[in-house]
Design a protein around this motif. Structure first.
Motif, PDB file in Angstrom:
ATOM      1  N   ALA A 272      35.685  55.901  35.885  1.00 35.25           N
ATOM      2  CA  ALA A 272      35.477  55.121  34.660  1.00 35.25           C
ATOM      3  C   ALA A 272      35.772  53.642  34.896  1.00 35.25           C
ATOM      4  O   ALA A 272      35.082  52.769  34.336  1.00 35.25           O
ATOM      5  CB  ALA A 272      36.359  55.659  33.547  1.00 35.25           C
ATOM      6  N   ALA A 273      36.778  53.354  35.714  1.00 35.86           N
ATOM      7  CA  ALA A 273      37.092  51.947  36.009  1.00 35.86           C
ATOM      8  C   ALA A 273      35.936  51.289  36.759  1.00 35.86           C
ATOM      9  O   ALA A 273      35.603  50.123  36.505  1.00 35.86           O
ATOM     10  CB  ALA A 273      38.375  51.873  36.831  1.00 35.86           C
ATOM     11  N   GLY A 274      35.316  52.027  37.681  1.00 38.19           N
ATOM     12  CA  GLY A 274      34.161  51.490  38.404  1.00 38.19           C
ATOM     13  C   GLY A 274      32.986  51.226  37.472  1.00 38.19           C
ATOM     14  O   GLY A 274      32.291  50.207  37.599  1.00 38.19           O
ATOM     15  N   ALA A 275      32.761  52.143  36.516  1.00 30.65           N
ATOM     16  CA  ALA A 275      31.679  51.947  35.548  1.00 30.65           C
ATOM     17  C   ALA A 275      31.953  50.740  34.652  1.00 30.65           C
ATOM     18  O   ALA A 275      31.037  49.991  34.284  1.00 30.65           O
ATOM     19  CB  ALA A 275      31.507  53.212  34.707  1.00 30.65           C
ATOM     20  N   GLU A 276      33.211  50.530  34.296  1.00 28.31           N
ATOM     21  CA  GLU A 276      33.580  49.371  33.473  1.00 28.31           C
ATOM     22  C   GLU A 276      33.342  48.068  34.232  1.00 28.31           C
ATOM     23  O   GLU A 276      32.933  47.055  33.640  1.00 28.31           O
ATOM     24  CB  GLU A 276      35.047  49.478  33.070  1.00 28.31           C
ATOM     25  CG  GLU A 276      35.500  48.445  32.067  1.00 28.31           C
ATOM     26  CD  GLU A 276      34.768  48.534  30.740  1.00 28.31           C
ATOM     27  OE1 GLU A 276      34.515  47.469  30.142  1.00 28.31           O
ATOM     28  OE2 GLU A 276      34.434  49.665  30.320  1.00 28.31           O
ATOM     29  N   LEU A 277      33.564  48.098  35.539  1.00 29.73           N
ATOM     30  CA  LEU A 277      33.306  46.910  36.351  1.00 29.73           C
ATOM     31  C   LEU A 277      31.812  46.578  36.366  1.00 29.73           C
ATOM     32  O   LEU A 277      31.429  45.404  36.332  1.00 29.73           O
ATOM     33  CB  LEU A 277      33.822  47.136  37.775  1.00 29.73           C
ATOM     34  CG  LEU A 277      33.830  45.923  38.708  1.00 29.73           C
ATOM     35  CD1 LEU A 277      34.740  44.828  38.162  1.00 29.73           C
ATOM     36  CD2 LEU A 277      34.273  46.328  40.113  1.00 29.73           C
ATOM     37  N   VAL A 278      30.969  47.607  36.401  1.00 32.80           N
ATOM     38  CA  VAL A 278      29.515  47.383  36.345  1.00 32.80           C
ATOM     39  C   VAL A 278      29.123  46.787  35.002  1.00 32.80           C
ATOM     40  O   VAL A 278      28.282  45.879  34.926  1.00 32.80           O
ATOM     41  CB  VAL A 278      28.760  48.697  36.603  1.00 32.80           C
ATOM     42  CG1 VAL A 278      27.257  48.524  36.355  1.00 32.80           C
ATOM     43  CG2 VAL A 278      29.000  49.188  38.031  1.00 32.80           C
ATOM     44  N   ARG A 279      29.738  47.273  33.918  1.00 32.34           N
ATOM     45  CA  ARG A 279      29.447  46.701  32.596  1.00 32.34           C
ATOM     46  C   ARG A 279      29.867  45.235  32.526  1.00 32.34           C
ATOM     47  O   ARG A 279      29.194  44.407  31.897  1.00 32.34           O
ATOM     48  CB  ARG A 279      30.149  47.524  31.504  1.00 32.34           C
ATOM     49  CG  ARG A 279      29.458  48.843  31.208  1.00 32.34           C
ATOM     50  CD  ARG A 279      30.020  49.489  29.955  1.00 32.34           C
ATOM     51  NE  ARG A 279      31.332  50.073  30.193  1.00 32.34           N
ATOM     52  CZ  ARG A 279      31.531  51.312  30.623  1.00 32.34           C
ATOM     53  NH1 ARG A 279      30.484  52.099  30.865  1.00 32.34           N
ATOM     54  NH2 ARG A 279      32.748  51.775  30.793  1.00 32.34           N
ATOM     55  N   LEU A 280      30.988  44.903  33.163  1.00 34.64           N
ATOM     56  CA  LEU A 280      31.412  43.497  33.213  1.00 34.64           C
ATOM     57  C   LEU A 280      30.388  42.659  33.973  1.00 34.64           C
ATOM     58  O   LEU A 280      30.051  41.545  33.542  1.00 34.64           O
ATOM     59  CB  LEU A 280      32.785  43.394  33.886  1.00 34.64           C
ATOM     60  CG  LEU A 280      33.296  41.981  34.151  1.00 34.64           C
ATOM     61  CD1 LEU A 280      33.548  41.243  32.844  1.00 34.64           C
ATOM     62  CD2 LEU A 280      34.567  42.001  35.002  1.00 34.64           C
ATOM     63  N   ALA A 281      29.882  43.213  35.083  1.00 35.73           N
ATOM     64  CA  ALA A 281      28.874  42.493  35.870  1.00 35.73           C
ATOM     65  C   ALA A 281      27.615  42.248  35.039  1.00 35.73           C
ATOM     66  O   ALA A 281      26.990  41.190  35.127  1.00 35.73           O
ATOM     67  CB  ALA A 281      28.542  43.279  37.140  1.00 35.73           C
ATOM     68  N   ARG A 282      27.246  43.231  34.218  1.00 38.21           N
ATOM     69  CA  ARG A 282      26.093  43.053  33.328  1.00 38.21           C
ATOM     70  C   ARG A 282      26.351  41.934  32.321  1.00 38.21           C
ATOM     71  O   ARG A 282      25.480  41.111  32.042  1.00 38.21           O
ATOM     72  CB  ARG A 282      25.797  44.347  32.580  1.00 38.21           C
ATOM     73  CG  ARG A 282      25.009  45.382  33.348  1.00 38.21           C
ATOM     74  CD  ARG A 282      24.800  46.612  32.486  1.00 38.21           C
ATOM     75  NE  ARG A 282      24.222  46.270  31.195  1.00 38.21           N
ATOM     76  CZ  ARG A 282      24.345  47.004  30.098  1.00 38.21           C
ATOM     77  NH1 ARG A 282      25.052  48.116  30.122  1.00 38.21           N
ATOM     78  NH2 ARG A 282      23.771  46.623  28.970  1.00 38.21           N
ATOM     79  N   SER A 283      27.560  41.897  31.774  1.00 36.84           N
ATOM     80  CA  SER A 283      27.871  40.925  30.716  1.00 36.84           C
ATOM     81  C   SER A 283      27.862  39.487  31.232  1.00 36.84           C
ATOM     82  O   SER A 283      27.616  38.552  30.458  1.00 36.84           O
ATOM     83  CB  SER A 283      29.234  41.248  30.102  1.00 36.84           C
ATOM     84  OG  SER A 283      30.285  41.023  31.035  1.00 36.84           O
ATOM     85  N   VAL A 284      28.135  39.295  32.533  1.00 38.32           N
ATOM     86  CA  VAL A 284      28.134  37.937  33.091  1.00 38.32           C
ATOM     87  C   VAL A 284      26.834  37.628  33.831  1.00 38.32           C
ATOM     88  O   VAL A 284      26.727  36.605  34.512  1.00 38.32           O
ATOM     89  CB  VAL A 284      29.343  37.731  34.030  1.00 38.32           C
ATOM     90  CG1 VAL A 284      30.639  37.834  33.251  1.00 38.32           C
ATOM     91  CG2 VAL A 284      29.321  38.710  35.198  1.00 38.32           C
ATOM     92  N   GLY A 285      25.842  38.520  33.731  1.00 38.55           N
ATOM     93  CA  GLY A 285      24.520  38.254  34.281  1.00 38.55           C
ATOM     94  C   GLY A 285      24.331  38.581  35.739  1.00 38.55           C
ATOM     95  O   GLY A 285      23.337  38.154  36.347  1.00 38.55           O
ATOM     96  N   LEU A 286      25.246  39.334  36.333  1.00 32.90           N
ATOM     97  CA  LEU A 286      25.099  39.685  37.745  1.00 32.90           C
ATOM     98  C   LEU A 286      24.231  40.923  37.951  1.00 32.90           C
ATOM     99  O   LEU A 286      23.787  41.187  39.066  1.00 32.90           O
ATOM    100  CB  LEU A 286      26.480  39.919  38.380  1.00 32.90           C
ATOM    101  CG  LEU A 286      27.408  38.715  38.424  1.00 32.90           C
ATOM    102  CD1 LEU A 286      28.694  39.068  39.155  1.00 32.90           C
ATOM    103  CD2 LEU A 286      26.731  37.535  39.098  1.00 32.90           C
ATOM    104  N   VAL A 287      24.023  41.704  36.908  1.00 29.38           N
ATOM    105  CA  VAL A 287      23.172  42.894  36.969  1.00 29.38           C
ATOM    106  C   VAL A 287      22.059  42.727  35.946  1.00 29.38           C
ATOM    107  O   VAL A 287      22.323  42.585  34.752  1.00 29.38           O
ATOM    108  CB  VAL A 287      23.990  44.171  36.693  1.00 29.38           C
ATOM    109  CG1 VAL A 287      23.063  45.375  36.524  1.00 29.38           C
ATOM    110  CG2 VAL A 287      24.982  44.438  37.819  1.00 29.38           C
ATOM    111  N   LYS A 288      20.815  42.752  36.418  1.00 27.06           N
ATOM    112  CA  LYS A 288      19.663  42.581  35.533  1.00 27.06           C
ATOM    113  C   LYS A 288      19.053  43.924  35.121  1.00 27.06           C
ATOM    114  O   LYS A 288      18.552  44.069  34.009  1.00 27.06           O
ATOM    115  CB  LYS A 288      18.590  41.734  36.228  1.00 27.06           C
ATOM    116  CG  LYS A 288      19.034  40.315  36.547  1.00 27.06           C
ATOM    117  CD  LYS A 288      19.299  39.514  35.287  1.00 27.06           C
ATOM    118  CE  LYS A 288      19.596  38.058  35.638  1.00 27.06           C
ATOM    119  NZ  LYS A 288      19.925  37.266  34.444  1.00 27.06           N
ATOM    120  N   GLY A 289      19.043  44.887  36.041  1.00 20.54           N
ATOM    121  CA  GLY A 289      18.470  46.194  35.727  1.00 20.54           C
ATOM    122  C   GLY A 289      16.959  46.233  35.740  1.00 20.54           C
ATOM    123  O   GLY A 289      16.371  47.193  35.230  1.00 20.54           O
TER     124      GLY A 289
END
Length: 394
Positions: free
Chosen positions: A69-86
């Motif tokens: 879950a902590a790893g998934a939360e880190l991915v969500r943080l990356a999305r929120s700062v624009g590092l993950v576009k999808g």
């Protein structure tokens, strides 16, 4: 802690310890215990806490879901700062060696074969079974620490291993989804990994492009992905007509006619539908033997009495998937997903072999390794100050 009255360790401190350790290729709980007492960086990071190795190991064992879950939360943080576009996601798999030795897995498989043979013989009343021998075999099987692991082809040969699947966002090569499987092949992982990547990068409303190699070719799963807004770019894995020294007409020379559900051969003759092969998820089409026998092109078509062609039940999805698998998409796949695996294997693991036994243990280790990789990647892209500010804001 409750029995002795001493306060327990904050799980956040132990997670920080593991992330630091994996970034430094220190995964052993005993080595982490030693580092807490001698490493100045860890003394600062943990506020001079020095947990013993059993506490460190128990955290990793007892908080498997929390680590994931902590790893998934880190991915969500990356999305929120624009590092993950999808928008583009590359999927691949790689083999990591299991803890079990070659000898122990061979002994387990031999016991499984022995019990299977006994069961078959018992059904046919061909042998007298020794109950004590069966009980001993069952006991050994129950006691095996890794009942799921099997042999897989690795760079060092066939070894007990797990297949680690990863979905990597093409924007900054961050791993958005990872999964440990016991299947040696990848052709059953396209849909589950693509759907998980879609959920991690924006949910079902977010259409994404998924790039993978030919090992993920699966018409049924490709059709299911398209229905959910996922566009797979995967080369279709086709069978090759190797008879006749490979000089005979390939199946691409035959034209499918959807209105009559038949094939038209290069000579203009019709191959009618004959059989549905459910196991292979394909339909078999065949010409008449007398027509093939009189055909002037028979020597270039088949060495049998008649020519047979098969068509996949999801042939249309396979063709669309093949058309999307352009050279540019394949270059994107190579440049996106192979670099993270190299980092996981040789910069985080040091050697691609797990320390924890079993499928759940392997999943925990990969979750920690991926979180460490993503964290380092985010620091390199954003810088420490910006990442710290983003963490503080969440």
């Amino acid at each position: 802690a409750a029995e002795t009255g001493r306060p327990g360790y904050d799980p956040r401190d132990l997670l920080k310890l593991y992330l630091y350790g994996y970034l430094q290729q220190i995964r052993s709980s005993r080595r982490l215990e030693s580092e807490c007492r001698r490493n100045i960086e860890l003394m600062w990071l943990l506020g001079r806490l020095a947990p013993d190795h059993k506490t460190i190991a128990e955290f990793r064992r007892m908080h498997r879901e929390g680590v994931t879950a902590a790893g998934a939360e880190l991915v969500r943080l990356a999305r929120s700062v624009g590092l993950v576009k999808g928008e583009w996601v590359a999927i691949d798999g790689s083999k990591f060696q299991a803890v079990s030795s070659v000898k122990s897995v061979r002994e387990r498989e031999a016991l499984e074969r022995y019990l299977e043979q006994l069961e078959q013989s018992d059904e046919q009343d061909e042998v007298v079974i020794d109950p004590s021998a069966v009980a001993d075999a069952l006991k050994k099987l129950r006691e095996h620490p890794e009942p799921e692991v099997g042999f897989m082809r690795t760079t060092q040969g066939f070894l007990p291993a797990y297949n680690v699947q990863a979905a990597v966002d093409a924007e900054h090569a961050l791993i958005v989804v990872q999964q440990v499987t016991v299947q040696a092949g990848d052709n059953g992982s396209l849909q589950p990994m693509a759907e998980a990547a879609q959920a991690a990068t924006g949910g079902p409303a977010q259409p994404i492009n998924v790039v993978a190699d030919a090992g993920y070719s699966n018409g049924e799963q490709a059709a299911a992905c398209e229905a959910k807004g996922i566009l797979p770019h995967v080369p279709a894995n086709r069978g090759v007509n190797s008879r006749g020294d490979g000089t005979l007409f390939d199946r691409t020379e035959f034209t499918y006619q959807p209105e009559s559900d038949t094939f038209l051969c290069p000579a203009g003759q019709t191959l009618a539908r004959k059989q549905l092969m459910r196991k292979d998820r394909a339909v078999l089409y065949a010409a008449q033997p007398e027509v093939c026998g009189a055909c002037p092109l028979k020597s270039r078509c088949t060495v049998s009495a008649r020519r047979i062609v098969t068509r996949h039940l999801h042939e249309d999805a396979l063709q669309r998937m093949q058309q999307r698998a352009t050279p540019e998409a394949m270059r994107l796949r190579r440049s996106t997903v192979e670099h993270p695996f190299a980092n996981l294997k040789y910069r985080i693991f040091g050697h691609p072999r797990f320390l924890l036994r079993g499928l759940r243990g392997a999943q925990t280790e990969i979750s920690l390794a991926v979180a460490a990789y993503n964290l380092k990647r985010m620091v390199n892209i954003l810088g420490g100050r910006k990442l710290h500010a983003a963490l503080q804001a969440t």
